[in-house]
Design a protein around this motif. Structure first.
Motif, PDB file in Angstrom:
ATOM      1  N   ILE A 131       0.734  -1.219   0.040  1.00 28.41           N
ATOM      2  CA  ILE A 131      -0.075   0.079   0.059  1.00 28.41           C
ATOM      3  C   ILE A 131       0.767   1.315  -0.014  1.00 28.41           C
ATOM      4  CG2 ILE A 131      -2.130  -1.078   0.930  1.00 28.41           C
ATOM      5  CD1 ILE A 131      -1.221  -0.048   3.801  1.00 28.41           C
ATOM      6  N   GLU A 132       2.134   1.157  -0.060  1.00 24.57           N
ATOM      7  CA  GLU A 132       2.961   2.515  -0.173  1.00 24.57           C
ATOM      8  C   GLU A 132       2.502   3.441  -1.260  1.00 24.57           C
ATOM      9  OE1 GLU A 132       7.806   3.573  -0.515  1.00 24.57           O
ATOM     10  OE2 GLU A 132       7.226   1.791  -0.662  1.00 24.57           O
ATOM     11  N   ARG A 134      -0.295   4.789  -1.469  1.00 27.47           N
ATOM     12  CA  ARG A 134      -1.944   4.570  -1.618  1.00 27.47           C
ATOM     13  C   ARG A 134      -2.477   5.464  -0.574  1.00 27.47           C
ATOM     14  NH1 ARG A 134      -4.049   0.699  -5.180  1.00 27.47           N
ATOM     15  NH2 ARG A 134      -2.812   0.015  -6.579  1.00 27.47           N
ATOM     16  N   ALA A 151       1.518   4.494   3.451  1.00 27.37           N
ATOM     17  CA  ALA A 151       0.337   4.948   2.698  1.00 27.37           C
ATOM     18  C   ALA A 151      -0.245   6.094   3.509  1.00 27.37           C
ATOM     19  CB  ALA A 151      -0.680   3.627   2.943  1.00 27.37           C
TER      20      ALA A 151
END
Length: 196
Positions: A131-132, A134, A151
């Protein structure tokens, strides 16, 4: 076009509403949904818990129903599925420690397939390191994990949801109408792209 095939990864003490309601709703929408749990087979059950907001500083937890699995985790070939659903509750705490669960989540995210996660399901997304960059919603207590995974935490109303590309997330079960509606929109858009 045949119905999209969805995989739901759940486990003992998953949140009752966040497992049963999406499972039944997605079936009613015409999707095929296989609910699996590591170490368990089709026909076996997972225990659920009910989390409620009763005016305390955090949610309360009570024993819920038994949820019957309809597929066997060990037999799953993630390449055969079009999308992934990750319920919340207690289950993500231990499911995120399973290398096969992490590999499955990475497959869906790397392939750009639709993924829906709610509440503590973000713990699995964070552990999978997918999820970096996001924008992700989750139960507020999971905010540190979401942010440590790179994230942006979506600080939205408890009944809201957020879509970021193929990923649809929400803070808790009051968000089901928004969360499932947005997930259905992502699934429909994905089907349109596949047909083109």
């Amino acid at each position: 076009m045949s119905a999209k095939k969805l995989l739901m990864i759940t486990g003992d003490f998953t949140e009752d509403y966040e497992t049963m309601v999406p499972f039944q709703t997605l079936l009613a929408m015409g999707y095929e949904v296989d609910a699996v749990c590591p170490g368990k087979k089709a026909g076996e059950t997972v225990a659920t818990c009910i989390h409620d907001f009763e005016g305390d500083q955090t949610y309360s937890e009570k024993r819920g129903h038994n949820f019957t699995l309809n597929a066997t985790f060990a037999d799953v070939d993630v390449a055969q599925y079009d999308a992934l659903v990750i319920p919340g509750g207690r289950a993500p705490e231990y499911l995120r420690l399973d290398a096969d669960v992490i590999a499955a989540v990475r497959h869906f995210m790397e392939e750009g397939k639709p993924v829906a996660a709610i509440c503590h399901g973000a713990q699995i997304l964070s552990a999978a390191k997918v999820i970096e960059g996001r924008t992700v919603s989750a139960y507020p207590a999971c905010r540190p994990e979401v942010e440590q995974a790179g994230a942006t935490y979506a600080d939205i109303a408890i009944d809201g949801a957020v879509t970021d590309g193929n990923l649809v997330t929400a803070p808790a079960w009051p968000a089901h109408p928004a969360w499932l509606s947005q997930f259905n929109a992502v699934l429909s858009a994905d089907a349109s792209r596949a047909a083109a």
